[in-house]
Design a protein around this motif. Structure first.
Motif, mmCIF file in Angstrom:
data_model
loop_
_atom_site.group_PDB
_atom_site.id
_atom_site.type_symbol
_atom_site.label_atom_id
_atom_site.label_comp_id
_atom_site.label_asym_id
_atom_site.label_seq_id
_atom_site.Cartn_x
_atom_site.Cartn_y
_atom_site.Cartn_z
ATOM 1 N N LYS A 20 -10.124 6.593 -1.327
ATOM 2 C CA LYS A 20 -9.337 7.553 -2.105
ATOM 3 C C LYS A 20 -9.644 9.032 -1.798
ATOM 4 C CE LYS A 20 -7.077 4.466 -4.599
ATOM 5 N NZ LYS A 20 -5.802 4.015 -3.995
ATOM 6 N N SER B 116 -5.531 3.802 1.216
ATOM 7 C CA SER B 116 -5.566 3.255 -0.139
ATOM 8 C C SER B 116 -6.982 2.818 -0.529
ATOM 9 C CB SER B 116 -4.587 2.069 -0.205
ATOM 10 O OG SER B 116 -4.804 1.309 -1.358
ATOM 11 N N PHE C 169 0.824 -1.214 0.000
ATOM 12 C CA PHE C 169 0.000 0.000 0.000
ATOM 13 C C PHE C 169 0.857 1.263 0.000
ATOM 14 C CE2 PHE C 169 -2.758 -3.314 1.833
ATOM 15 C CZ PHE C 169 -3.743 -3.301 0.850
ATOM 16 N N GLY C 170 2.003 1.196 -0.680
ATOM 17 C CA GLY C 170 2.776 2.404 -0.930
ATOM 18 C C GLY C 170 4.049 2.576 -0.124
ATOM 19 N N ARG D 15 -2.061 2.799 6.064
ATOM 20 C CA ARG D 15 -1.772 2.723 4.622
ATOM 21 C C ARG D 15 -2.917 2.047 3.867
ATOM 22 N NH1 ARG D 15 2.423 4.721 2.203
ATOM 23 N NH2 ARG D 15 4.411 4.990 3.294
ATOM 24 N N LYS D 16 -3.411 0.938 4.412
ATOM 25 C CA LYS D 16 -4.483 0.210 3.725
ATOM 26 C C LYS D 16 -5.756 1.059 3.696
ATOM 27 C CE LYS D 16 -6.839 -4.241 3.370
ATOM 28 N NZ LYS D 16 -8.144 -3.675 3.036
#
Ligand code: ZN
Length: 398
Positions: free
Chosen positions: A287, A284, A239-240, A280-281
């Motif tokens: 948005k 994600s 997730f980035g 993070r999740k």
């Protein structure tokens, strides 16, 4: 507030007694920075029926605006949850000033880390805090040897191993209740090679304590003991995140160190990773979150790199490498400290409440699992709750 805190001494005593009966056991010590994290740890301890040590570093105290704020936050969480297991609030890696401040502000145990000094000076410095803390029944942990890695203001490139023969001497001379012995673990998410670990140092140190009949009164502590699960790191990176070269201490090695005599195990990195993975999740999966939640919008801008992230010293951190929640929660703290100090469910921000509930649950399950691994599950009822801070102070005074 009705909740009360115990010194970590009766907690570790319960772990030692269980260990002597053939059930190796150590008390988990979990670092805390904000309210949902405190509730998550407490909920995990509740599910495991375990006693626990909640610890705050100097950085955590600074983040919340003072040791008294952290103490307030924890007692508040305990009250809200009607939490009844024996708990200690501990200062992690303190210096003389912060250790005394935490004793004054209602912590029930403190660590004085004078490991950068030579041994006689380390013992003298530790002893000064022991005299100050024991008068109030507050327990003290010292550090002997140097752990590799970065922790607060203390950074050592390489491990300087503790000399096991000197461990009983250090404890006897300083009067500290517990001692972090450097045996090759390191701080942070990059724990290096497991070949650096020398559990024999724990074995010999514990044998020394037993030989002098000190083992039910003095205890060994293992720092830098997060397992840094690969799934957690993968989740963050999916997730980035851009975490690289992470490594932890394998479960079996932690269990072995407990079997050999460790009675307090410090966990910080694993909780940080779990919290970061949740954020993070969530960001994600949602948005346009800034349209629904101003608070999460602020956090999102740190993860996207729009707001520069800083570490505890104010140095820039690359947004992909974020691990420490304080780095992305700091702008929220600047909005209003109450958001991260008080019960988040009182806020009128459904999305933020949802993500904080997820953080709480994630930590609770992780802590519960760790308590099972540490052999402290079910131990809450074995702690002598007659050993209040007042009773401890009276005992030290004899
Ligand atoms: Zn440490």
């Amino acid at each position: 507030m009705a909740a009360k805190l115990y010194s970590f001494v009766p907690l570790m005593q319960a772990a030692e007694q269980a260990s002597l009966k053939g059930h190796p056991s150590a008390v988990g010590a979990f670092n805390v920075n904000f309210y949902a994290q405190a509730e998550g740890i407490l909920e995990g301890l509740k599910r495991a029926e375990a006693p626990g040590i909640i610890q705050a570093s100097k950085g955590a105290n600074k983040f919340q605006g003072g040791a008294d704020k952290i103490q307030y936050m924890l007692l508040k969480a305990m009250d809200n949850m009607k939490f009844g297991n024996p708990i200690a609030l501990h200062l992690d890696h303190g210096d003389t000033k912060s250790a005394k401040d935490c004793v004054d502000k209602g912590f029930s145990s403190v660590m004085i880390d004078a490991s950068k000094l030579d041994e006689p000076q380390n013992i003298e410095t530790t002893k000064e805090i022991v005299l100050y803390a024991h008068a109030k029944g507050v327990g003290v942990e010292g550090e002997y040897g140097k752990l590799a890695g970065v922790e607060e203001d203390i950074a050592h490139e390489n491990t300087t191993y503790a000399d096991p023969k000197f461990v009983p001497v250090f404890l006897d001379r300083s009067g500290a209740d517990a001692l972090a012995v450097a045996y090759g673990t390191s701080h942070g998410p990059n724990k290096g090679k497991t070949s650096a670990l020398n559990v024999g140092i724990v074995t010999e140190s514990y044998a020394g304590l037993k030989a002098y009949r000190m083992n039910t009164r003095y205890f060994l502590v293992g720092h830098g003991s997060s397992t840094v699960p690969k799934e957690l790191v993968d989740e963050i990176n999916r997730f980035g995140g851009t975490l690289k070269g992470t490594s932890g201490v394998p479960d079996y090695m932690i269990k072995n160190a407990i079997k050999e005599g460790i009675r307090k195990v410090n966990i910080d990195t694993d909780l940080r990773l779990g919290i970061t993975a949740v954020f993070r999740k969530y960001l994600s999966d949602h948005k346009d979150i800034e349209k629904k939640s101003e608070i999460l919008g602020v956090i999102k801008r740190v993860f996207s790199g729009e707001t520069p992230a800083k570490d505890k010293d104010g140095n820039p951190v690359d947004s992909g490498g974020l691990v420490d929640p304080r780095s992305y929660l700091d702008p929220v703290m600047a909005m209003d400290p109450g958001i991260l100090r008080e019960d988040y469910r009182k806020l009128k921000d459904e999305a933020f409440i949802e993500v904080m509930n997820m953080v709480r649950e994630r930590i609770a399950e992780h802590v519960k699992g760790l308590c099972v691994m540490f052999g402290s599950a079910g131990l809450a009822s074995q702690v002598d709750t007659g050993m209040t801070l007042e009773a401890m102070a009276a005992q030290y005074g004899k």
